[in-house]
Scaffold this motif. Structure first.
Motif, PDB file in Angstrom:
ATOM      1  N   TYR A  80       0.819  -1.209   0.000  1.00 21.36           N
ATOM      2  CA  TYR A  80       0.000   0.000   0.000  1.00 21.36           C
ATOM      3  C   TYR A  80       0.856   1.262   0.000  1.00 21.36           C
ATOM      4  N   ALA A  81       0.501   2.195  -0.862  1.00 23.97           N
ATOM      5  CA  ALA A  81       1.001   3.551  -0.740  1.00 23.97           C
ATOM      6  C   ALA A  81       0.097   4.269   0.256  1.00 23.97           C
ATOM      7  N   MET A  82       0.680   5.053   1.138  1.00 19.38           N
ATOM      8  CA  MET A  82      -0.073   5.698   2.203  1.00 19.38           C
ATOM      9  C   MET A  82       0.156   7.205   2.143  1.00 19.38           C
ATOM     10  N   ALA A  83      -0.859   7.946   2.516  1.00 19.00           N
ATOM     11  CA  ALA A  83      -0.733   9.399   2.469  1.00 19.00           C
ATOM     12  C   ALA A  83      -1.548  10.050   3.585  1.00 19.00           C
ATOM     13  N   TRP A  84      -1.135  11.235   3.948  1.00 16.98           N
ATOM     14  CA  TRP A  84      -1.885  12.076   4.872  1.00 16.98           C
ATOM     15  C   TRP A  84      -2.355  13.316   4.111  1.00 16.98           C
ATOM     16  N   TYR A  85      -3.589  13.686   4.385  1.00 16.07           N
ATOM     17  CA  TYR A  85      -4.169  14.912   3.868  1.00 16.07           C
ATOM     18  C   TYR A  85      -4.747  15.687   5.051  1.00 16.07           C
ATOM     19  N   ARG A  86      -5.039  16.933   4.842  1.00 17.57           N
ATOM     20  CA  ARG A  86      -5.694  17.712   5.895  1.00 17.57           C
ATOM     21  C   ARG A  86      -6.701  18.667   5.268  1.00 17.57           C
ATOM     22  N   GLN A  87      -7.685  18.988   6.076  1.00 15.12           N
ATOM     23  CA  GLN A  87      -8.683  19.966   5.665  1.00 15.12           C
ATOM     24  C   GLN A  87      -8.808  21.008   6.754  1.00 15.12           C
ATOM     25  N   SER A  88      -8.376  22.210   6.419  1.00 16.06           N
ATOM     26  CA  SER A  88      -8.456  23.314   7.369  1.00 16.06           C
ATOM     27  C   SER A  88      -9.811  23.994   7.226  1.00 16.06           C
ATOM     28  N   PRO A  89     -10.236  24.695   8.274  1.00 14.09           N
ATOM     29  CA  PRO A  89     -11.548  25.365   8.227  1.00 14.09           C
ATOM     30  C   PRO A  89     -11.681  26.277   7.009  1.00 14.09           C
ATOM     31  N   GLY A  90     -12.742  26.096   6.245  1.00 19.13           N
ATOM     32  CA  GLY A  90     -13.007  26.938   5.088  1.00 19.13           C
ATOM     33  C   GLY A  90     -12.188  26.623   3.857  1.00 19.13           C
ATOM     34  N   LYS A  91     -11.403  25.542   3.911  1.00 21.09           N
ATOM     35  CA  LYS A  91     -10.547  25.198   2.780  1.00 21.09           C
ATOM     36  C   LYS A  91     -10.828  23.789   2.291  1.00 21.09           C
ATOM     37  N   GLN A  92     -10.353  23.509   1.084  1.00 26.30           N
ATOM     38  CA  GLN A  92     -10.486  22.162   0.553  1.00 26.30           C
ATOM     39  C   GLN A  92      -9.426  21.256   1.161  1.00 26.30           C
ATOM     40  N   ARG A  93      -9.678  19.963   1.089  1.00 25.52           N
ATOM     41  CA  ARG A  93      -8.703  19.005   1.569  1.00 25.52           C
ATOM     42  C   ARG A  93      -7.424  19.123   0.743  1.00 25.52           C
ATOM     43  N   GLU A  94      -6.277  19.081   1.416  1.00 29.76           N
ATOM     44  CA  GLU A  94      -5.005  19.236   0.724  1.00 29.76           C
ATOM     45  C   GLU A  94      -4.017  18.146   1.123  1.00 29.76           C
ATOM     46  N   PHE A  95      -3.109  17.876   0.215  1.00 32.72           N
ATOM     47  CA  PHE A  95      -2.072  16.875   0.436  1.00 32.72           C
ATOM     48  C   PHE A  95      -1.073  17.348   1.480  1.00 32.72           C
ATOM     49  N   VAL A  96      -0.628  16.428   2.330  1.00 29.13           N
ATOM     50  CA  VAL A  96       0.386  16.752   3.342  1.00 29.13           C
ATOM     51  C   VAL A  96       1.658  15.935   3.119  1.00 29.13           C
ATOM     52  N   ALA A  97       1.520  14.609   3.057  1.00 28.69           N
ATOM     53  CA  ALA A  97       2.704  13.753   2.945  1.00 28.69           C
ATOM     54  C   ALA A  97       2.300  12.411   2.356  1.00 28.69           C
ATOM     55  N   HIS A  98       3.287  11.748   1.733  1.00 32.16           N
ATOM     56  CA  HIS A  98       3.044  10.475   1.066  1.00 32.16           C
ATOM     57  C   HIS A  98       4.242   9.565   1.283  1.00 32.16           C
ATOM     58  N   ILE A  99       3.964   8.267   1.412  1.00 35.20           N
ATOM     59  CA  ILE A  99       5.045   7.296   1.520  1.00 35.20           C
ATOM     60  C   ILE A  99       4.703   6.106   0.635  1.00 35.20           C
ATOM     61  N   THR A 100       5.674   5.694  -0.181  1.00 32.79           N
ATOM     62  CA  THR A 100       5.458   4.590  -1.105  1.00 32.79           C
ATOM     63  C   THR A 100       5.688   3.249  -0.396  1.00 32.79           C
ATOM     64  N   PRO A 101       5.355   2.152  -1.058  1.00 31.82           N
ATOM     65  CA  PRO A 101       5.650   0.844  -0.470  1.00 31.82           C
ATOM     66  C   PRO A 101       7.135   0.646  -0.172  1.00 31.82           C
ATOM     67  N   THR A 102       8.009   1.333  -0.882  1.00 34.79           N
ATOM     68  CA  THR A 102       9.446   1.226  -0.633  1.00 34.79           C
ATOM     69  C   THR A 102       9.958   2.349   0.259  1.00 34.79           C
ATOM     70  N   SER A 103       9.025   3.050   0.910  1.00 38.69           N
ATOM     71  CA  SER A 103       9.325   4.098   1.896  1.00 38.69           C
ATOM     72  C   SER A 103       9.948   5.368   1.315  1.00 38.69           C
ATOM     73  N   ASP A 104       9.771   5.599   0.035  1.00 37.84           N
ATOM     74  CA  ASP A 104      10.109   6.912  -0.511  1.00 37.84           C
ATOM     75  C   ASP A 104       9.037   7.893  -0.059  1.00 37.84           C
ATOM     76  N   THR A 105       9.458   9.101   0.274  1.00 37.70           N
ATOM     77  CA  THR A 105       8.519  10.068   0.836  1.00 37.70           C
ATOM     78  C   THR A 105       8.474  11.363   0.032  1.00 37.70           C
ATOM     79  N   THR A 106       7.320  12.005   0.062  1.00 39.20           N
ATOM     80  CA  THR A 106       7.161  13.335  -0.499  1.00 39.20           C
ATOM     81  C   THR A 106       6.318  14.155   0.467  1.00 39.20           C
ATOM     82  N   TYR A 107       6.512  15.458   0.440  1.00 41.78           N
ATOM     83  CA  TYR A 107       5.836  16.357   1.370  1.00 41.78           C
ATOM     84  C   TYR A 107       5.338  17.605   0.659  1.00 41.78           C
ATOM     85  N   GLU A 108       4.269  18.138   1.195  1.00 44.12           N
ATOM     86  CA  GLU A 108       3.810  19.449   0.767  1.00 44.12           C
ATOM     87  C   GLU A 108       4.850  20.464   1.241  1.00 44.12           C
ATOM     88  N   ASP A 109       5.068  21.501   0.440  1.00 46.17           N
ATOM     89  CA  ASP A 109       6.185  22.414   0.713  1.00 46.17           C
ATOM     90  C   ASP A 109       6.163  23.017   2.117  1.00 46.17           C
TER      91      ASP A 109
END
Length: 116
Positions: free
Chosen positions: A34-63
C-alpha cells in the motif's frame, strides 16, 4: 474491505509537536503493497495533500511541512505515522489518512488544533 483509523490528534500550542497514527485493518492482502498518504482539511478550505510514503518508503511532502513533518511506516503493525514538529496555527485542521492499493481507502480523520 479495508478500514482506516486515525488517532493522535489534539490541541497543542504553536511550536509544539504531535504524532498522528493511522492503522489499517480488514481485508488487507499485504500492507507492504500500500502507498499511504496524509491529507488535511483546514476550516473553510479544501482538503489538501500533506505527505506520502510509497511501499518502498520513498517520501514526499507538501512544501509548507518540509523539514517539520516526517511520515513513516511500520509494515509489521499495518501502521503509518506522521510526526509533526514546530507546529503552526495554519497546521490546524482535520487530518485524514489514505491507503491506496487496488482502490482508495480513507479514514474518518483526527482533529489537530494549534492555538495559544
Amino acid at each position: 474491505q479495508v478500514q482506516i483509523v486515525e488517532s493522535g490528534g489534539g490541541l497543542v500550542q504553536p511550536g509544539g509537536s504531535l504524532r498522528l497514527s493511522c492503522t489499517a485493518s480488514g481485508t488487507i492482502f499485504s500492507f507492504d503493497f500500500y502507498a499511504m498518504a496524509w491529507y488535511r482539511q483546514s476550516p473553510g478550505k479544501q482538503r489538501e495533500f500533506v505527505a506520502h510514503i510509497t511501499p518502498t518508503s520513498d517520501t514526499t511532502y507538501e512544501d509548507s511541512v518540509k523539514g517539520r513533518f516526517t511520515i513513516s511506516r511500520d509494515n509489521a503493525k499495518n501502521t503509518v505515522s506522521l510526526q509533526m514538529n514546530s507546529l503552526r496555527v495554519e497546521d490546524t485542521g482535520v487530518y485524514y489518512c489514505c491507503a491506496r492499493f487496488g482502490g482508495e481507502y480513507w479514514g474518518q480523520g483526527t482533529q489537530v488544533a494549534v492555538s495559544t
